[in-house]
Scaffold this active site. Structure first.
Site, short mmCIF file in Angstrom:
data_model
loop_
_atom_site.label_atom_id
_atom_site.label_comp_id
_atom_site.label_asym_id
_atom_site.label_seq_id
_atom_site.Cartn_x
_atom_site.Cartn_y
_atom_site.Cartn_z
N LYS A 1 7.60 18.27 -3.15
CA LYS A 1 6.45 19.05 -2.72
C LYS A 1 5.79 18.43 -1.49
O LYS A 1 5.06 19.10 -0.77
CB LYS A 1 5.40 19.10 -3.84
CG LYS A 1 5.89 19.75 -5.11
CD LYS A 1 4.78 19.59 -6.19
CE LYS A 1 5.33 19.96 -7.55
NZ LYS A 1 4.37 19.56 -8.60
N GLY A 2 6.01 17.14 -1.29
CA GLY A 2 5.23 16.38 -0.32
C GLY A 2 5.18 16.94 1.09
O GLY A 2 4.20 16.76 1.80
N GLU B 1 10.78 16.08 6.10
CA GLU B 1 10.32 15.14 5.07
C GLU B 1 8.90 14.69 5.34
O GLU B 1 8.45 14.64 6.49
CB GLU B 1 11.24 13.90 5.06
CG GLU B 1 12.17 13.83 3.88
CD GLU B 1 11.49 13.56 2.54
OE1 GLU B 1 10.31 13.90 2.34
OE2 GLU B 1 12.17 12.98 1.67
N ASP C 1 10.50 6.15 3.08
CA ASP C 1 10.13 4.86 2.50
C ASP C 1 11.41 4.04 2.35
O ASP C 1 11.87 3.45 3.33
CB ASP C 1 9.41 5.13 1.17
CG ASP C 1 8.87 3.86 0.52
OD1 ASP C 1 8.82 2.82 1.18
OD2 ASP C 1 8.48 3.91 -0.66
N LYS D 1 7.51 4.48 6.88
CA LYS D 1 6.85 3.28 6.37
C LYS D 1 7.54 2.06 6.93
O LYS D 1 8.75 1.87 6.76
CB LYS D 1 6.90 3.28 4.84
CG LYS D 1 5.56 3.01 4.22
CD LYS D 1 5.66 2.82 2.74
CE LYS D 1 4.90 3.88 1.98
NZ LYS D 1 4.89 3.62 0.54
N VAL E 1 0.33 5.66 0.46
CA VAL E 1 -0.54 6.59 1.18
C VAL E 1 -0.57 7.96 0.50
O VAL E 1 0.40 8.37 -0.13
CB VAL E 1 -0.12 6.73 2.67
CG1 VAL E 1 -0.23 5.40 3.38
CG2 VAL E 1 1.29 7.29 2.81
N ASP F 1 1.18 12.80 -2.52
CA ASP F 1 0.44 12.67 -3.77
C ASP F 1 0.55 11.29 -4.39
O ASP F 1 1.43 10.50 -4.04
CB ASP F 1 0.99 13.66 -4.80
CG ASP F 1 2.35 13.21 -5.36
OD1 ASP F 1 3.25 12.91 -4.55
OD2 ASP F 1 2.50 13.14 -6.59
P1 IMP Z 1 12.25 7.06 -0.56
O1 IMP Z 1 13.41 7.67 -1.28
O2 IMP Z 1 11.90 5.70 -1.09
O3 IMP Z 1 12.42 7.06 0.95
O4 IMP Z 1 10.97 7.91 -0.92
C1 IMP Z 1 10.85 9.18 -0.46
C2 IMP Z 1 9.83 9.98 -1.19
O5 IMP Z 1 8.95 9.21 -1.98
C3 IMP Z 1 8.93 10.66 -0.18
O6 IMP Z 1 9.49 11.88 0.22
C4 IMP Z 1 7.64 10.81 -0.93
O7 IMP Z 1 7.64 12.01 -1.65
C5 IMP Z 1 7.62 9.64 -1.85
N1 IMP Z 1 6.81 8.54 -1.28
C6 IMP Z 1 7.24 7.40 -0.69
N2 IMP Z 1 6.22 6.64 -0.28
C7 IMP Z 1 5.10 7.31 -0.60
C8 IMP Z 1 3.69 7.04 -0.41
O8 IMP Z 1 3.24 6.02 0.14
N3 IMP Z 1 2.84 7.99 -0.88
C9 IMP Z 1 3.27 9.13 -1.49
N4 IMP Z 1 4.56 9.43 -1.68
C10 IMP Z 1 5.47 8.53 -1.24
MG MG Z 2 8.96 13.71 -0.58
#
Ligand code: IMP
Ligand code: MG
Length: 180
Positions: free
Chosen positions: A43-44, A99, A103, A131, A153, A159
């Site tokens: 949803k982000g 996206e 992260d 990030k 964040v 969220d």
């Molecule tokens: P990744 O797979 O670790 O890159 O995380 C990706 C997903 O995690 C993002 O699309 C977000 O939905 C969520 N996410 C990662 N970091 C944050 C944050 O700081 N705040 C909120 N959602 C996050």
């Molecule tokens: Mg996301």
């Protein structure tokens, strides 16, 4: 007014708007004359998509995918699940994944691989936030909006446990909220 659970505002409404305009202009130039399928990662990314779509002047189609990589936790489990798949066919089309935040990169890595297996012409990525120093995998984003520090964040679609998505700015969540 800053939400009481937000420790600090990182990007205010105006900074976000300027960033989205810049990304939209770049994408419009790069895909001029092509029809682009924007794949929103729910949803982000829903608010980012709504603004980005209006900042793009080239021909676009919009579709949605929902994946889950986190539970109600503030860090990645590394396991990605497709909760809702696209309606649109991907084969033979230019795809741009939209996206909210990169992260660890695990979610995107999975998504890119999944979409590539459907034989598109190309798969690109636009992420609003990157990030700093967190990437565990070598995913390339063609378009990066804003660099954010290694903190949790929220706001502008992002969220914590489904709250704070409606904040118009992006801010650092007070760690007390998820430590309690
Ligand atoms: P990744 O797979 O670790 O890159 O995380 C990706 C997903 O995690 C993002 O699309 C977000 O939905 C969520 N996410 C990662 N970091 C944050 C944050 O700081 N705040 C909120 N959602 C996050
Ligand atoms: Mg996301």
């Amino acid at each position: 007014m800053v939400h009481e659970d937000v420790k600090e505002i990182l990007f205010d409404e105006q900074q976000i708007a300027e960033c989205v305009q810049r990304l939209g202009a770049q994408i419009s130039t790069d895909y001029a004359g092509e029809k682009l399928l924007l794949v929103t990662v729910l949803k982000g990314a829903f608010i980012f998509m709504a603004d980005l779509a209006r900042a793009i002047t080239s021909d676009i189609e919009i579709d949605f995918m929902a994946v889950s990589s986190y539970g109600a936790e503030a860090k990645s489990s590394g396991v990605v699940r497709i909760i809702k798949d696209l309606n649109a066919a991907v084969e033979g089309r230019h795809i741009l994944i939209v996206e909210d935040i990169l992260d660890s990169g695990l979610t995107l890595k999975y998504l890119i691989k999944n979409l590539r297996s459907r034989r598109p012409l190309s798969v690109g990525v636009v992420t609003l936030l990157l990030k700093e120093g967190r990437q565990e995998t070598d995913v390339t984003c063609q378009y990066v909006g804003l660099i954010c520090p290694d903190e949790f964040v929220v706001g502008y679609g992002l969220d914590y446990a489904e709250s704070y998505r409606n904040l118009p700015y992006i801010g650092v969540l007070d760690p007390q909220v998820y430590r309690d």
